[in-house]
Design a protein around this motif. Sequence first.
Motif, PDB file in Angstrom:
ATOM      1  N   ILE A  42       5.648 -11.260  -1.543  1.00 10.63           N
ATOM      2  CA  ILE A  42       6.247 -12.297  -2.404  1.00 10.63           C
ATOM      3  C   ILE A  42       7.051 -11.628  -3.521  1.00 10.63           C
ATOM      4  O   ILE A  42       8.177 -12.018  -3.832  1.00 10.63           O
ATOM      5  CB  ILE A  42       5.153 -13.222  -3.003  1.00 10.63           C
ATOM      6  CG1 ILE A  42       4.450 -13.991  -1.892  1.00 10.63           C
ATOM      7  CG2 ILE A  42       5.750 -14.177  -4.033  1.00 10.63           C
ATOM      8  CD1 ILE A  42       3.207 -14.749  -2.336  1.00 10.63           C
ATOM      9  N   CYS A  43       6.456 -10.572  -4.108  1.00 14.65           N
ATOM     10  CA  CYS A  43       7.150  -9.862  -5.192  1.00 14.65           C
ATOM     11  C   CYS A  43       8.468  -9.277  -4.706  1.00 14.65           C
ATOM     12  O   CYS A  43       9.488  -9.343  -5.413  1.00 14.65           O
ATOM     13  CB  CYS A  43       6.284  -8.728  -5.739  1.00 14.65           C
ATOM     14  SG  CYS A  43       4.949  -9.335  -6.766  1.00 14.65           S
ATOM     15  N   LEU A  44       8.454  -8.712  -3.522  1.00 14.44           N
ATOM     16  CA  LEU A  44       9.674  -8.112  -2.968  1.00 14.44           C
ATOM     17  C   LEU A  44      10.765  -9.162  -2.797  1.00 14.44           C
ATOM     18  O   LEU A  44      11.932  -8.928  -3.107  1.00 14.44           O
ATOM     19  CB  LEU A  44       9.368  -7.472  -1.610  1.00 14.44           C
ATOM     20  CG  LEU A  44       8.899  -6.022  -1.625  1.00 14.44           C
ATOM     21  CD1 LEU A  44       8.380  -5.611  -0.256  1.00 14.44           C
ATOM     22  CD2 LEU A  44      10.026  -5.098  -2.061  1.00 14.44           C
ATOM     23  N   GLU A  45      10.356 -10.320  -2.313  1.00 17.99           N
ATOM     24  CA  GLU A  45      11.348 -11.387  -2.102  1.00 17.99           C
ATOM     25  C   GLU A  45      11.862 -11.923  -3.427  1.00 17.99           C
ATOM     26  O   GLU A  45      13.060 -12.160  -3.601  1.00 17.99           O
ATOM     27  CB  GLU A  45      10.737 -12.500  -1.257  1.00 17.99           C
ATOM     28  CG  GLU A  45      10.521 -12.039   0.170  1.00 17.99           C
ATOM     29  CD  GLU A  45      10.100 -13.165   1.098  1.00 17.99           C
ATOM     30  OE1 GLU A  45       9.889 -14.288   0.614  1.00 17.99           O
ATOM     31  OE2 GLU A  45       9.991 -12.896   2.306  1.00 17.99           O
TER      32      GLU A  45
ATOM     33  N   GLU B 144      -1.591  -7.563  -0.024  1.00 14.50           N
ATOM     34  CA  GLU B 144      -0.395  -7.291   0.762  1.00 14.50           C
ATOM     35  C   GLU B 144       0.590  -8.462   0.757  1.00 14.50           C
ATOM     36  O   GLU B 144       1.812  -8.285   0.668  1.00 14.50           O
ATOM     37  CB  GLU B 144      -0.822  -6.978   2.202  1.00 14.50           C
ATOM     38  CG  GLU B 144       0.135  -6.083   2.943  1.00 14.50           C
ATOM     39  CD  GLU B 144      -0.355  -5.789   4.344  1.00 14.50           C
ATOM     40  OE1 GLU B 144       0.378  -6.148   5.283  1.00 14.50           O
ATOM     41  OE2 GLU B 144      -1.472  -5.245   4.503  1.00 14.50           O
ATOM     42  N   LYS B 145       0.017  -9.676   0.836  1.00 17.67           N
ATOM     43  CA  LYS B 145       0.880 -10.847   0.886  1.00 17.67           C
ATOM     44  C   LYS B 145       1.630 -11.042  -0.439  1.00 17.67           C
ATOM     45  O   LYS B 145       2.810 -11.413  -0.458  1.00 17.67           O
ATOM     46  CB  LYS B 145       0.022 -12.087   1.187  1.00 17.67           C
ATOM     47  CG  LYS B 145       0.862 -13.237   1.636  1.00 17.67           C
ATOM     48  CD  LYS B 145       0.051 -14.362   2.207  1.00 17.67           C
ATOM     49  CE  LYS B 145       1.010 -15.503   2.517  1.00 17.67           C
ATOM     50  NZ  LYS B 145       0.371 -16.794   2.402  1.00 17.67           N
ATOM     51  N   GLU B 146       0.917 -10.744  -1.516  1.00 19.81           N
ATOM     52  CA  GLU B 146       1.561 -10.890  -2.830  1.00 19.81           C
ATOM     53  C   GLU B 146       2.664  -9.839  -3.029  1.00 19.81           C
ATOM     54  O   GLU B 146       3.659 -10.104  -3.689  1.00 19.81           O
ATOM     55  CB  GLU B 146       0.505 -10.771  -3.938  1.00 19.81           C
ATOM     56  CG  GLU B 146      -0.383 -11.996  -4.038  1.00 19.81           C
ATOM     57  CD  GLU B 146      -1.470 -11.827  -5.090  1.00 19.81           C
ATOM     58  OE1 GLU B 146      -1.560 -12.667  -5.999  1.00 19.81           O
ATOM     59  OE2 GLU B 146      -2.232 -10.843  -4.980  1.00 19.81           O
ATOM     60  N   VAL B 147       2.430  -8.654  -2.475  1.00 20.65           N
ATOM     61  CA  VAL B 147       3.462  -7.613  -2.546  1.00 20.65           C
ATOM     62  C   VAL B 147       4.746  -8.125  -1.883  1.00 20.65           C
ATOM     63  O   VAL B 147       5.852  -7.957  -2.410  1.00 20.65           O
ATOM     64  CB  VAL B 147       2.975  -6.295  -1.879  1.00 20.65           C
ATOM     65  CG1 VAL B 147       4.117  -5.285  -1.776  1.00 20.65           C
ATOM     66  CG2 VAL B 147       1.812  -5.689  -2.662  1.00 20.65           C
TER      67      VAL B 147
END
Lengths: 335, 138
Positions: free
Chosen positions: A314-317, A309-312
């Motif tokens: 980061i990807c969005l940002e 979830e946290k990486e998702v």
Amino acid sequence: MTPEKEQPQTLPDSCEGILNELYAACVEQAPNFGVDSETLCESLRKSVQKFVVGPSNGEATEAEIEKFLKSVKIGELFLALGCSIGNERAWWEFDHQHRAYLERVARHLASSDLNAQEVVDRVYVELYGTRIVDGRRVSKFANYSGKGSIRGWLRTVIWHSLVDMHRASPDEVSLDEMTENVGEGHAHSSFSETELGGEDSMIDEIAKNRYREATVKSIESAFSGLEDHEKLLLLYYHAENLKLREIARLVEKPESPLRKWFQRKSARRKKDPGSRIHESTIMRWLEKTYKKVLQTFSASLVGDFEMDEKEVEICLELATADLANPDIYRNLVTG
Amino acid sequence: MNNKEHTNRDEQLIQNALGAFLRARNGLSNVDSESQHLDEDVLSAFVEGSLSESEAKPVVSHMADCGYCLHVSAELIKLDLAFADEARPAALPEAEPSKVSEVLGGILSRIFGTNDGAVFAHEEKSEDENVDAEKEDE
Ligand SMILES: [Zn+2]
């Protein structure tokens, strides 16, 4: 849907009655346009081939063809056909009904009155036609099918003619530059530039590249998984910067296909199919589409790229920051 | 951050990302041949909302892939809205019809500096004719 090159097929026999009725109505309204029944039928056959029976549409039932024929703006088509054969009365009628309108449209689009006059003159010459093919003068009017209004078609002809004029001029400007003056170009980004959080410094370049690749692939697949009308809505809003009220105008007719597709499951449509489309309705359609994209995007990052979830997040940002630079996107797509 | 705030933030982020993605993607058209673009008749009927579902389907599908036709249609939508209040032409005043040659003659002299009717009906070389006729068809 591009115009067909094949010879138009014959229309079903059952349509003969409608064709006769249409022709009779036209002649009653405009007995002096000099258009014979075969000219009208040939034009309608061509349009049926183009809109109803073309390769992208497949076979059409007789009922569909009849429905199409009844939807044609027959009076406007008859006028156009009269002009295409050079009938004096038809030209006079056209000139009186539409010249002032053409001039207003041209003035709205052109940078100066001089350009506006020039473009109207050019359009008249194009409409009359200057080429002879097989012994017949080719008038641009022959390309008008009557499916839309003649004024809508004329606006398009003027627009194209003006773009061609700009392209041919020595101080040529790009299509975008030219049309920017007409529209009010601005990007729909209701957000301030996203700053990457404190973690940014902790994300090394290798990880960043992995996120970038996954982000582009996931966002691409989320977008391509949308229905065409959803893609079009997003493109109009984000790529073409159309305003909500401009999009609302496109779908304002109760029978608008786009409107039907968006409201297919909506209870409101069933209750009140002719209700007015407000800007807030378009915003709701956009929000629904964002939700759909977000779901597929996140599912792809988790499922295909094994991210948490946290990486998702980061990807969005990263996506906002990176994709704002078209070159990075192009490199990622072509690389 | 609670769940709702989290969702709102993600929605805002996807909106931003999607906007950036679409602007970057827009320059890359998947339709290369000019002959495949939508013609003026189809574009104007679409913009006015005159196409039925089955007629609009291939048009929408083309525009989702073609930045050029998308852009032209967007410009036509703005133009359509700008002239939305224009009423239909008023009833025609009864007058003697002017000759088509008179209407066009004036234009001709402005464009070519002559009103020689021959310009309106010149024969072209047959080879050019075919190429042009094809373009016209497209
Ligand atoms: Zn196209």
